[in-house]
Motif scaffolding. Structure first.
Motif, short mmCIF file in Angstrom:
data_model
loop_
_atom_site.label_atom_id
_atom_site.label_comp_id
_atom_site.label_asym_id
_atom_site.label_seq_id
_atom_site.Cartn_x
_atom_site.Cartn_y
_atom_site.Cartn_z
N UNK A 181 0.83 -1.20 0.00
CA UNK A 181 0.00 0.00 0.00
C UNK A 181 0.87 1.26 0.00
N UNK A 182 0.32 2.32 -0.55
CA UNK A 182 1.02 3.61 -0.53
C UNK A 182 0.79 4.23 0.83
N UNK A 183 1.88 4.47 1.57
CA UNK A 183 1.77 5.03 2.91
C UNK A 183 2.09 6.51 2.91
N UNK A 184 1.40 7.26 3.76
CA UNK A 184 1.63 8.70 3.87
C UNK A 184 2.62 9.00 4.98
N UNK A 185 3.52 9.93 4.71
CA UNK A 185 4.39 10.46 5.75
C UNK A 185 5.54 9.56 6.13
N UNK A 186 6.48 10.16 6.83
CA UNK A 186 7.64 9.44 7.36
C UNK A 186 7.90 9.96 8.77
N UNK A 187 8.70 9.22 9.51
CA UNK A 187 9.11 9.65 10.84
C UNK A 187 7.96 9.90 11.78
#
Length: 655
Positions: free
Chosen positions: A396-402
């Motif tokens: 899946x395309x995930x939003x955001x990092x950290x």
């Protein structure tokens, strides 16, 4: 040009850009485009100072500048040619001016003139479009032409321009890769040129806009899978480059969740909604930039409206997930049952009364809705679903990092994406959905947002209805349906049926159905008792009477001003009208009375409604396809009821 210092030319250009950014509301009311026209005049001055376009570029036929023209059409790679020499440099500077003139004319709603300038821009840059100096400007010009043609509803032309931009970006990043020159740098002194980091940021923003416009084009073309993919990619890139407006980003993510909900991709839908909550929470907490205008903090009404809209998306998530679980686990005893008849008449011969597969028998314990075998099968599959979760997430395309990713995950962990398999799991989703119902109703109130308010109330009712499916205690199920009626009945008082006819019909039908369900439950409870008392009988008859009242109100709403029922029922209300007729017929047959004469009258009324369905379908064969199950049951009853009524007459004669 020779008589005017270059610094003065650059100063005029920068002044034009400043005027172009003036918000319309800051102009005089009678001259909303005053700043735009002033900017245009300065751009025309700069254009005159630069001199005419190179002859070989200016005389190229316009036919070559369409989105599919020449070797920049999709699939045909362009060659990297740098604009070297004074003639080429002048052509590029003129292209920058033509681009801004094009955008200026579009902003003032002069689309044809805007198109002309943008096409000139492409023509001037065509030879150099893949170069470090020109790629960004060329893509921006094509993006704007894509928007222009989209506004003209020429979607295929818009698609061609935008897909060409996407292909050029991909080719440039593959063959050149370094951050290209920003168009505005053509009129900046060397010491004010942008850093590589800023160039990269601006170029990536141009490409993000390209993806955003493509998502809208694919939506118009009903290429929904592709539209969702591009929308998801756009939102992801906006976060990566910190170029987003929190309220706008959140509402777009919440809207995208609806696509995934309709596809039953609940993990992805939950992720979009969780991200929407987190980003929406940033409103007012991040500094204003070009992408996060100061207006955000000045429009509390918009803030509350968007908050309500996101809440409604959460409601749909909870409701659809629960309904999907219901569909997976409900028992289908006979066609009448599965089609929504909900209580198979014991006189129908589509199933054998009293057999283990008939609703008449199963209803004694269960009302025939929750299939325990299917529930056990789904429990066994649950472990497999959980084991596959990690691999699904990676795809899946995930939003955001950290920290942002952690914040989104924290919201997700509180909400299940798996279908509820029992009452406790369903109740958790119900409570979440109900929380967002209250949140949505804070903004969408009956005074000012009638339709939206009613839709939220209907969703609340639907949440109670599907929760009742998981409840095993019939008395508690009755209370849930009673709550539905309590929230729906006041709406019929507040609404003007003349202006809200369709909504009134929906509510009347739903209230009737709720009373219908309660009656069935009370009958099932009574069947468990050896000798039901008069109070229970009275309660069943009152529920029957209330269901009849609202079904009749719905049917009466179909009559013409002379109170005549239509000979031909409209396609949009055909199925509910026939279903209402069918249920009215059944309700009359279920009235409990000790008076044989009254019972005979009820059976005659029941037969009349069954006959209406049969006769109507004979006159209008196309209607039979809409109500196949009800029609078969009606034919059975038309055949059986006269015999039953004759037995009553004989019995009455003997007594």
């Amino acid at each position: 040009m020779a008589n005017v210092p270059w610094a003065e030319v650059c100063e005029k250009f920068q002044a034009a850009l400043t005027l172009s950014r003036v918000e319309l509301q800051k102009n005089p009311e009678k001259e909303p485009y005053k700043s735009k026209y002033s900017a245009r005049a300065l751009l025309e001055e700069v254009k005159a100072l630069l001199g005419p376009a190179p002859e070989d570029e200016d005389e190229r036929p316009e036919a070559e500048d369409g989105p599919g023209a020449g070797d920049h059409a999709l699939g045909l790679p362009a060659e990297v040619v740098e604009p070297e020499g004074p003639v080429a440099q002048r052509a590029v500077r003129l292209a920058v001016i033509e681009f801004h003139l094009g955008v200026n004319h579009i902003d003032t709603e002069e689309l044809s003139a805007g198109e002309e300038h943008l096409v000139k821009c492409l023509r001037l840059l065509r030879r150099y479009r893949l170069s470090h100096d020109c790629i960004s400007l060329y893509i921006q010009a094509q993006n704007n032409l894509g928007i222009l043609w989209s506004e003209r509803e020429e979607i295929e032309t818009a698609q061609a321009y935008l897909e060409s931009s996407e292909a050029l970006y991909t080719q440039y990043m593959k063959e050149v890769g370094c951050p290209p020159l920003d168009p505005t740098e053509r009129f900046l002194p060397e010491e004010e040129k942008l850093t590589e980091q800023e160039r990269s940021k601006r170029f990536e923003k141009v490409y993000t806009h390209n993806l955003y416009y493509l998502a809208q084009v694919y939506q118009h073309l009903e290429m929904f899978e592709k539209a969702a993919h591009y929308c998801h990619s756009t939102l992801k890139r906006q976060l990566e480059h910190n170029a987003y407006h929190p309220i706008e980003w959140a509402i777009n993510a919440a809207t995208l969740s609806q696509f995934y909900i309709n596809k039953l991709c609940f993990m992805e839908a939950r992720h979009c909604l969780s991200a929407a909550n987190v980003i929406f929470g940033q409103t007012g907490k991040i500094s204003a930039t070009e992408d996060t205008p100061e207006a955000e903090g000045e429009v509390p009404e918009l803030y509350h409206q968007r908050k309500g809209e996101i809440a409604r998306c959460w409601i749909k998530y909870c409701l659809t997930l629960m309904q999907n679980a219901q569909l997976s686990m409900q028992t289908e005893f006979c066609p009448g049952w599965s089609a929504g008849v909900q209580w198979c008449d014991r006189s129908c011969n589509l199933c054998v009364p009293g057999s283990k597969d008939s609703p008449a028998s199963a209803s004694q314990d269960n009302i025939g809705e929750l299939d325990l075998d299917k529930q056990s099968e789904l429990r066994a599959l649950r472990k497999k679903e959980l084991d596959e979760e990690e691999s699904i997430r990676k795809k899946a395309v995930q939003f955001g990092t950290g920290e942002l990713c952690d914040a989104i995950s924290a919201v997700e962990e509180k909400v299940s994406y798996l279908r509820p398999l029992d009452f406790e799991e369903a109740r958790e989703l119900f409570l979440l959905g109900q929380h967002y119902v209250f949140e949505a109703k804070e903004f969408f109130q009956i005074d000012g947002y009638v339709t939206d308010h009613i839709e939220v109330v209907q969703d609340h009712s639907a949440l109670f209805k599907v929760l009742a499916f998981f409840e095993t205690d019939m008395e508690r199920r009755c209370k849930m349906h009673k709550r539905r009626i309590a929230m729906l009945e006041p709406l019929t008082v507040d609404l003007n049926p003349q202006y809200y006819l369709l909504v009134n019909r929906q509510i009347q039908f739903e209230i009737a159905h709720a009373y219908y369900d309660m009656m069935d439950l009370k009958v099932a409870i009574a069947d468990r008792l050896r000798d039901p008392d008069s109070h229970i009988v009275k309660k069943i008859n009152n529920l029957n009477k209330s269901a009849l009242k609202y079904y009749q109100l719905f049917l009466d709403s179909l009559r013409d001003p002379n109170k005549v029922f239509p000979e031909h029922i409209g396609e949009d209300v055909l199925r509910p009208a026939m279903l209402a007729k069918f249920r009215v017929a059944r309700l009359y047959g279920k009235i409990i009375t000790a008076d044989p004469k009254k019972e005979l009258e009820n059976l005659a009324t029941s037969l009349e409604h069954y006959k209406f369905i049969v006769d109507y379908c004979e006159k209008h064969p196309e209607a039979a396809q809409e109500i196949e199950v009800e029609l078969e049951l009606s034919k059975e009853m038309v055949s059986l009821l006269p015999t039953k009524m004759e037995r009553f007459r004989t019995k009455m004669a003997l007594t």
